[in-house]
Write a protein that holds these residues in place. Structure first.
Motif, PDB file in Angstrom:
ATOM      1  N   GLY A  64       0.832  -1.189   0.000  1.00  0.00           N
ATOM      2  CA  GLY A  64       0.000   0.000   0.000  1.00  0.00           C
ATOM      3  C   GLY A  64       0.866   1.237   0.000  1.00  0.00           C
ATOM      4  N   MET A  65       0.685   2.092   0.988  1.00  0.00           N
ATOM      5  CA  MET A  65       1.471   3.317   1.112  1.00  0.00           C
ATOM      6  C   MET A  65       2.563   3.175   2.167  1.00  0.00           C
ATOM      7  N   ALA A  66       2.966   1.939   2.422  1.00  0.00           N
ATOM      8  CA  ALA A  66       3.994   1.685   3.424  1.00  0.00           C
ATOM      9  C   ALA A  66       5.080   0.782   2.848  1.00  0.00           C
ATOM     10  N   LEU A  67       6.220   0.764   3.544  1.00  0.00           N
ATOM     11  CA  LEU A  67       7.342  -0.103   3.195  1.00  0.00           C
ATOM     12  C   LEU A  67       7.639  -1.012   4.380  1.00  0.00           C
ATOM     13  N   VAL A  68       7.792  -2.297   4.091  1.00  0.00           N
ATOM     14  CA  VAL A  68       8.189  -3.260   5.115  1.00  0.00           C
ATOM     15  C   VAL A  68       9.624  -3.679   4.810  1.00  0.00           C
ATOM     16  N   PRO A  69      10.583  -3.322   5.674  1.00  0.00           N
ATOM     17  CA  PRO A  69      11.993  -3.593   5.358  1.00  0.00           C
ATOM     18  C   PRO A  69      12.302  -5.084   5.291  1.00  0.00           C
ATOM     19  N   LEU A  70      13.261  -5.403   4.389  1.00  0.00           N
ATOM     20  CA  LEU A  70      13.760  -6.762   4.258  1.00  0.00           C
ATOM     21  C   LEU A  70      15.044  -6.869   5.067  1.00  0.00           C
ATOM     22  N   ASP A  71      15.086  -7.778   5.995  1.00  0.00           N
ATOM     23  CA  ASP A  71      16.254  -7.915   6.852  1.00  0.00           C
ATOM     24  C   ASP A  71      17.481  -8.285   6.031  1.00  0.00           C
ATOM     25  N   GLY A  72      18.593  -7.583   6.298  1.00  0.00           N
ATOM     26  CA  GLY A  72      19.869  -7.932   5.706  1.00  0.00           C
ATOM     27  C   GLY A  72      20.126  -7.382   4.320  1.00  0.00           C
ATOM     28  N   ILE A  73      19.206  -6.577   3.772  1.00  0.00           N
ATOM     29  CA  ILE A  73      19.389  -6.028   2.427  1.00  0.00           C
ATOM     30  C   ILE A  73      19.369  -4.508   2.526  1.00  0.00           C
ATOM     31  N   THR A  74      20.447  -3.867   2.112  1.00  0.00           N
ATOM     32  CA  THR A  74      20.541  -2.415   2.231  1.00  0.00           C
ATOM     33  C   THR A  74      20.239  -1.687   0.929  1.00  0.00           C
ATOM     34  N   GLU A  75      20.342  -2.367  -0.212  1.00  0.00           N
ATOM     35  CA  GLU A  75      19.968  -1.738  -1.473  1.00  0.00           C
ATOM     36  C   GLU A  75      19.790  -2.814  -2.536  1.00  0.00           C
ATOM     37  N   ILE A  76      18.990  -2.502  -3.547  1.00  0.00           N
ATOM     38  CA  ILE A  76      18.874  -3.380  -4.704  1.00  0.00           C
ATOM     39  C   ILE A  76      20.123  -3.181  -5.543  1.00  0.00           C
ATOM     40  N   GLY A  77      20.822  -4.289  -5.837  1.00  0.00           N
ATOM     41  CA  GLY A  77      22.082  -4.148  -6.550  1.00  0.00           C
ATOM     42  C   GLY A  77      22.714  -5.469  -6.881  1.00  0.00           C
ATOM     43  N   ALA A  78      24.039  -5.517  -6.752  1.00  0.00           N
ATOM     44  CA  ALA A  78      24.821  -6.641  -7.257  1.00  0.00           C
ATOM     45  C   ALA A  78      24.509  -7.955  -6.563  1.00  0.00           C
ATOM     46  N   ASP A  79      24.013  -7.921  -5.345  1.00  0.00           N
ATOM     47  CA  ASP A  79      23.729  -9.151  -4.598  1.00  0.00           C
ATOM     48  C   ASP A  79      22.246  -9.495  -4.589  1.00  0.00           C
ATOM     49  N   THR A  80      21.454  -8.775  -5.386  1.00  0.00           N
ATOM     50  CA  THR A  80      19.998  -8.921  -5.296  1.00  0.00           C
ATOM     51  C   THR A  80      19.480  -9.767  -6.447  1.00  0.00           C
ATOM     52  N   THR A  81      19.260 -11.039  -6.181  1.00  0.00           N
ATOM     53  CA  THR A  81      18.629 -11.938  -7.138  1.00  0.00           C
ATOM     54  C   THR A  81      17.145 -12.051  -6.795  1.00  0.00           C
ATOM     55  N   PRO A  82      16.340 -12.622  -7.669  1.00  0.00           N
ATOM     56  CA  PRO A  82      14.930 -12.830  -7.315  1.00  0.00           C
ATOM     57  C   PRO A  82      14.755 -13.633  -6.031  1.00  0.00           C
ATOM     58  N   GLU A  83      15.627 -14.626  -5.835  1.00  0.00           N
ATOM     59  CA  GLU A  83      15.509 -15.454  -4.634  1.00  0.00           C
ATOM     60  C   GLU A  83      15.829 -14.659  -3.377  1.00  0.00           C
ATOM     61  N   VAL A  84      16.812 -13.775  -3.462  1.00  0.00           N
ATOM     62  CA  VAL A  84      17.171 -12.950  -2.303  1.00  0.00           C
ATOM     63  C   VAL A  84      15.977 -12.098  -1.887  1.00  0.00           C
ATOM     64  N   LEU A  85      15.330 -11.451  -2.851  1.00  0.00           N
ATOM     65  CA  LEU A  85      14.164 -10.623  -2.522  1.00  0.00           C
ATOM     66  C   LEU A  85      13.028 -11.471  -1.969  1.00  0.00           C
ATOM     67  N   ALA A  86      12.757 -12.600  -2.611  1.00  0.00           N
ATOM     68  CA  ALA A  86      11.605 -13.414  -2.217  1.00  0.00           C
ATOM     69  C   ALA A  86      11.794 -14.055  -0.849  1.00  0.00           C
ATOM     70  N   ASN A  87      13.024 -14.432  -0.523  1.00  0.00           N
ATOM     71  CA  ASN A  87      13.259 -15.214   0.689  1.00  0.00           C
ATOM     72  C   ASN A  87      13.668 -14.393   1.902  1.00  0.00           C
ATOM     73  N   ALA A  88      13.915 -13.104   1.717  1.00  0.00           N
ATOM     74  CA  ALA A  88      14.327 -12.273   2.852  1.00  0.00           C
ATOM     75  C   ALA A  88      13.215 -12.172   3.883  1.00  0.00           C
ATOM     76  N   ASP A  89      13.601 -12.158   5.155  1.00  0.00           N
ATOM     77  CA  ASP A  89      12.622 -11.973   6.221  1.00  0.00           C
ATOM     78  C   ASP A  89      12.054 -10.559   6.173  1.00  0.00           C
ATOM     79  N   ARG A  90      10.729 -10.458   6.281  1.00  0.00           N
ATOM     80  CA  ARG A  90      10.041  -9.167   6.333  1.00  0.00           C
ATOM     81  C   ARG A  90       9.962  -8.714   7.789  1.00  0.00           C
ATOM     82  N   ASN A  91      10.501  -7.543   8.052  1.00  0.00           N
ATOM     83  CA  ASN A  91      10.516  -7.012   9.413  1.00  0.00           C
ATOM     84  C   ASN A  91       9.281  -6.142   9.613  1.00  0.00           C
ATOM     85  N   SER A  92       8.180  -6.755   9.971  1.00  0.00           N
ATOM     86  CA  SER A  92       6.914  -6.029  10.066  1.00  0.00           C
ATOM     87  C   SER A  92       6.947  -4.949  11.141  1.00  0.00           C
TER      88      SER A  92
END
Length: 276
Positions: free
Chosen positions: A19-47
């Motif tokens: 919606g109009m909010a962001l839920v941070p992904l633990d352990g990921i500081t930016e989308i970039g060289a280490d960001t694969t689809p699996e990294v995004l999908a499997n990261a813990d959501r810090n509600s």
């Protein structure tokens, strides 16, 4: 699914858009060289770290890409307005990480140029590395899509037959606001438009691309390896200011936006460079 790279209270994070909010992904500081689809999908959501979008500082969706490829002359109407022949091979040129700004940042006019132009574009972000990628497999390498305005200093672009000096200015190219994953959007005929001070100045749809996203990935990966976080700007439709009669350039106080249906909007205020 959509994601953003942002800063909040001095900390850089990647968040899932809810919606109009962001839920941070633990352990990921930016989308970039280490960001694969699996990294995004499997990261813990810090509600518990959920934060409203309007209180964070959005960053370029990929702040530090190793490569930014831009495509010229990729819509038939743009080729026609430039009075060129249809290309048989993509026209390619670079930008750099330093060229990128966030989706809602001000665009500061360089004092050296009097012909600053807009170019609304779909941006493709790579999520899987590859070299000599077959066109049939190319979309498997896409992490997601975003929106960009390929701001161009025309008087510098046409100083030579090479375009880099008109295209690769620092802090000139908004990209964002979000990365939208391929499963969340149908781009087969999504509309793309640029609006300047409330007037629509560009409009087309992505079915009109001469070289498809898959073809671009295949052609680019022939000569260089693509890696996660690399960005491809796929070209602009007709209606650029330089080709209008009279010509139309960006000036202090203008408001310009680029929208791709299902992907998002970049919206920027044009400002004159501060005087010393």
């Amino acid at each position: 699914m959509s994601y953003a790279t942002y800063e909040h209270r001095g900390v850089r994070r990647v968040g899932e858009v809810q919606g109009m909010a962001l839920v941070p992904l633990d352990g990921i500081t930016e989308i970039g060289a280490d960001t694969t689809p699996e990294v995004l999908a499997n990261a813990d959501r810090n509600s518990r770290g959920r934060v409203d979008i309007d209180v964070v500082r959005l960053l370029p969706v990929v702040p530090n890409p190793s490569k930014v490829f831009c495509v010229g002359l990729n819509y038939r109407e743009h080729v026609t307005e430039t009075k060129r022949e249809l290309p048989a091979y993509p026209v390619l040129f670079p930008k750099y990480a330093a060229s990128l700004i966030a989706a809602y940042d001000d665009i500061v006019l360089p004092p050296e140029s009097t012909q600053v132009d807009y170019e609304g574009e779909l941006a493709v972000i790579i999520g899987r590395a590859g070299r000599r990628i077959a066109e049939t497999d190319a979309l498997d390498h896409v992490l997601g899509y975003s929106v960009a305005n390929d701001i161009t200093m025309r008087d510098f672009q046409y100083k030579t037959h090479q375009w880099m000096q008109g295209k690769a200015w620092d802090a000139s190219t908004p990209i964002g606001p979000f990365l939208v994953t391929p499963d969340a959007v149908d781009l087969s005929s999504a509309g793309i438009r640029t609006v300047l001070n409330g007037e629509k100045v560009q409009e087309s749809d992505l079915s009109m691309l001469i070289f498809t996203v898959a073809r671009l990935i295949a052609e680019i990966s022939t000569f260089t390896a693509l890696t996660p976080g690399d960005v491809i700007l796929t070209g602009t439709p007709g209606g650029v200011g330089y080709r209008r009669d009279p010509q139309l350039f960006l000036h202090d106080g203008d408001q310009v936006s680029v929208e791709v249906d299902g992907v998002g909007v970049v919206r920027n205020l044009i400002r004159a460079a501060p005087t010393s």
